[in-house]
Design a protein around this motif. Structure first.
Motif, PDB file in Angstrom:
ATOM      1  N   CYS A  11       1.146  -1.176  -0.201  1.00 15.35           N
ATOM      2  CA  CYS A  11      -0.266  -0.135   0.147  1.00 15.35           C
ATOM      3  C   CYS A  11       0.499   1.309  -0.095  1.00 15.35           C
ATOM      4  CB  CYS A  11      -1.168  -0.227   1.129  1.00 15.35           C
ATOM      5  SG  CYS A  11      -0.291   0.618   2.724  1.00 15.35           S
ATOM      6  N   PRO A  12       0.037   2.350  -0.858  1.00 15.62           N
ATOM      7  CA  PRO A  12       1.071   3.727  -0.430  1.00 15.62           C
ATOM      8  C   PRO A  12       1.260   4.184   1.299  1.00 15.62           C
ATOM      9  CG  PRO A  12      -1.069   3.562  -1.328  1.00 15.62           C
ATOM     10  CD  PRO A  12      -1.017   2.499  -0.574  1.00 15.62           C
ATOM     11  N   PRO A  13       2.260   4.510   1.039  1.00 14.87           N
ATOM     12  CA  PRO A  13       3.173   5.257   2.561  1.00 14.87           C
ATOM     13  C   PRO A  13       2.281   5.714   2.932  1.00 14.87           C
ATOM     14  CG  PRO A  13       5.084   5.624   0.897  1.00 14.87           C
ATOM     15  CD  PRO A  13       3.318   5.122  -0.183  1.00 14.87           C
ATOM     16  N   ASP A  14       1.213   6.918   2.747  1.00 18.92           N
ATOM     17  CA  ASP A  14       0.305   7.092   3.800  1.00 18.92           C
ATOM     18  C   ASP A  14      -1.223   6.820   3.513  1.00 18.92           C
ATOM     19  OD1 ASP A  14      -0.758   7.447   1.082  1.00 18.92           O
ATOM     20  OD2 ASP A  14      -1.512   9.062   1.289  1.00 18.92           O
ATOM     21  N   GLU A  15      -1.281   5.245   3.589  1.00 21.49           N
ATOM     22  CA  GLU A  15      -2.202   4.685   3.639  1.00 21.49           C
ATOM     23  C   GLU A  15      -1.884   3.703   4.927  1.00 21.49           C
ATOM     24  OE1 GLU A  15      -4.225   3.803   0.444  1.00 21.49           O
ATOM     25  OE2 GLU A  15      -4.612   5.752  -0.186  1.00 21.49           O
ATOM     26  N   ARG A  16      -0.597   3.294   4.809  1.00 19.53           N
ATOM     27  CA  ARG A  16       0.605   2.001   5.715  1.00 19.53           C
ATOM     28  C   ARG A  16      -0.052   1.921   7.269  1.00 19.53           C
ATOM     29  NH1 ARG A  16       5.408   2.502   4.944  1.00 19.53           N
ATOM     30  NH2 ARG A  16       5.316   2.557   2.725  1.00 19.53           N
ATOM     31  N   GLU A  17       0.309   2.904   7.800  1.00 22.37           N
ATOM     32  CA  GLU A  17      -0.060   3.288   9.056  1.00 22.37           C
ATOM     33  C   GLU A  17      -1.386   2.933   9.485  1.00 22.37           C
ATOM     34  OE1 GLU A  17       1.980   2.544  11.350  1.00 22.37           O
ATOM     35  OE2 GLU A  17       3.839   2.686   9.917  1.00 22.37           O
ATOM     36  N   THR A  18      -2.437   3.981   8.539  1.00 25.47           N
ATOM     37  CA  THR A  18      -4.141   3.736   9.355  1.00 25.47           C
ATOM     38  C   THR A  18      -4.193   1.919   8.980  1.00 25.47           C
ATOM     39  OG1 THR A  18      -4.673   5.503   7.812  1.00 25.47           O
ATOM     40  CG2 THR A  18      -5.886   3.893   8.123  1.00 25.47           C
ATOM     41  N   ILE A  19      -3.712   1.088   8.398  1.00 22.46           N
ATOM     42  CA  ILE A  19      -4.523  -0.004   7.705  1.00 22.46           C
ATOM     43  C   ILE A  19      -3.243  -1.385   9.030  1.00 22.46           C
ATOM     44  CG2 ILE A  19      -3.817  -2.283   6.306  1.00 22.46           C
ATOM     45  CD1 ILE A  19      -4.124   0.286   3.976  1.00 22.46           C
ATOM     46  N   VAL A  20      -2.007  -0.606   8.736  1.00 24.07           N
ATOM     47  CA  VAL A  20      -1.539  -1.575  10.311  1.00 24.07           C
ATOM     48  C   VAL A  20      -2.082  -0.935  11.522  1.00 24.07           C
ATOM     49  CG1 VAL A  20       0.842  -1.099  11.380  1.00 24.07           C
ATOM     50  CG2 VAL A  20       1.130  -1.559   9.050  1.00 24.07           C
ATOM     51  N   ILE A  21      -2.117  -0.118  12.139  1.00 24.00           N
ATOM     52  CA  ILE A  21      -2.576   0.105  12.852  1.00 24.00           C
ATOM     53  C   ILE A  21      -4.348  -0.943  13.513  1.00 24.00           C
ATOM     54  CG2 ILE A  21      -4.340   1.994  14.391  1.00 24.00           C
ATOM     55  CD1 ILE A  21      -1.912   3.848  13.488  1.00 24.00           C
ATOM     56  N   ALA A  22      -5.414  -0.880  11.944  1.00 23.25           N
ATOM     57  CA  ALA A  22      -6.671  -1.495  12.007  1.00 23.25           C
ATOM     58  C   ALA A  22      -6.306  -2.594  12.621  1.00 23.25           C
ATOM     59  CB  ALA A  22      -7.450  -1.412  10.478  1.00 23.25           C
ATOM     60  N   ILE A  23      -5.013  -3.785  11.501  1.00 29.32           N
ATOM     61  CA  ILE A  23      -4.871  -4.985  11.623  1.00 29.32           C
ATOM     62  C   ILE A  23      -4.065  -5.607  13.470  1.00 29.32           C
ATOM     63  CG2 ILE A  23      -3.088  -6.775  10.910  1.00 29.32           C
ATOM     64  CD1 ILE A  23      -3.268  -5.257   8.097  1.00 29.32           C
ATOM     65  N   ARG A  24      -3.542  -4.692  12.896  1.00 31.50           N
ATOM     66  CA  ARG A  24      -3.319  -4.963  14.698  1.00 31.50           C
ATOM     67  C   ARG A  24      -4.099  -4.974  15.824  1.00 31.50           C
ATOM     68  NH1 ARG A  24       2.149  -0.928  14.653  1.00 31.50           N
ATOM     69  NH2 ARG A  24       3.631  -3.152  14.305  1.00 31.50           N
ATOM     70  N   ALA A  25      -5.207  -3.649  15.502  1.00 33.38           N
ATOM     71  CA  ALA A  25      -6.270  -3.246  16.774  1.00 33.38           C
ATOM     72  C   ALA A  25      -6.918  -4.820  16.750  1.00 33.38           C
ATOM     73  CB  ALA A  25      -7.671  -3.062  16.615  1.00 33.38           C
ATOM     74  N   ALA A  26      -6.603  -5.856  15.166  1.00 29.25           N
ATOM     75  CA  ALA A  26      -7.814  -6.834  15.349  1.00 29.25           C
ATOM     76  C   ALA A  26      -6.978  -8.388  16.415  1.00 29.25           C
ATOM     77  CB  ALA A  26      -8.120  -8.123  13.861  1.00 29.25           C
ATOM     78  N   GLY A  27      -5.736  -7.804  16.846  1.00 32.22           N
ATOM     79  CA  GLY A  27      -5.190  -8.699  17.155  1.00 32.22           C
ATOM     80  C   GLY A  27      -3.748  -9.942  16.527  1.00 32.22           C
TER      81      GLY A  27
END
Length: 118
Positions: A11-27
């Motif tokens: 994914c593009p760098p500007d969207e990466r952290e948002t997605i990573v945070i969402a995935i981490r929130a899933a455990g």
């Protein structure tokens, strides 16, 4: 005994952290592996059978459902903002999944699919 659910997120760098945070929130545990392409993140989910869910298979399914829920929520948010969710899931032995065109059901099915044994 541990079970792993691995995939790569492009994914593009500007969207990466948002997605990573969402995935981490899933455990899920997100590992940043050194690659030539900095837009890729490897998501490694290690499920301990002794954890909250009784069996490893059930745990893997539950976690895939949580990750799909978070990814689908992120995609919906992006669309509400008038943006295209630009991310691709990749795994060896499985076709990539473009999150900009996939349905919610396709995201879950992709996460639940296991790659063929070598």
């Amino acid at each position: 005994m541990n079970h792993n659910l691995n995939f790569t997120l492009e994914c593009p760098p500007d969207e990466r952290e948002t997605i990573v945070i969402a995935i981490r929130a899933a455990g899920a545990e997100v590992q940043r592996e050194p690659t030539r392409d900095i837009d890729w993140q490897t998501v490694v989910v290690v499920i301990d059978e002794i954890g909250r869910v009784a069996t490893g298979v059930t745990a893997a399914i539950a976690l895939a459902e949580k990750i799909a829920e978070k990814l689908n929520a992120w995609r919906a948010t992006m669309r509400r903002q008038g943006k295209t969710p630009r991310a691709v899931l990749r795994r060896p032995g499985q076709p990539p999944l473009d999150l900009s065109t996939a349905t919610d059901q396709e995201v879950l099915a992709w996460l639940l699919r296991t790659s063929p044994c070598p």
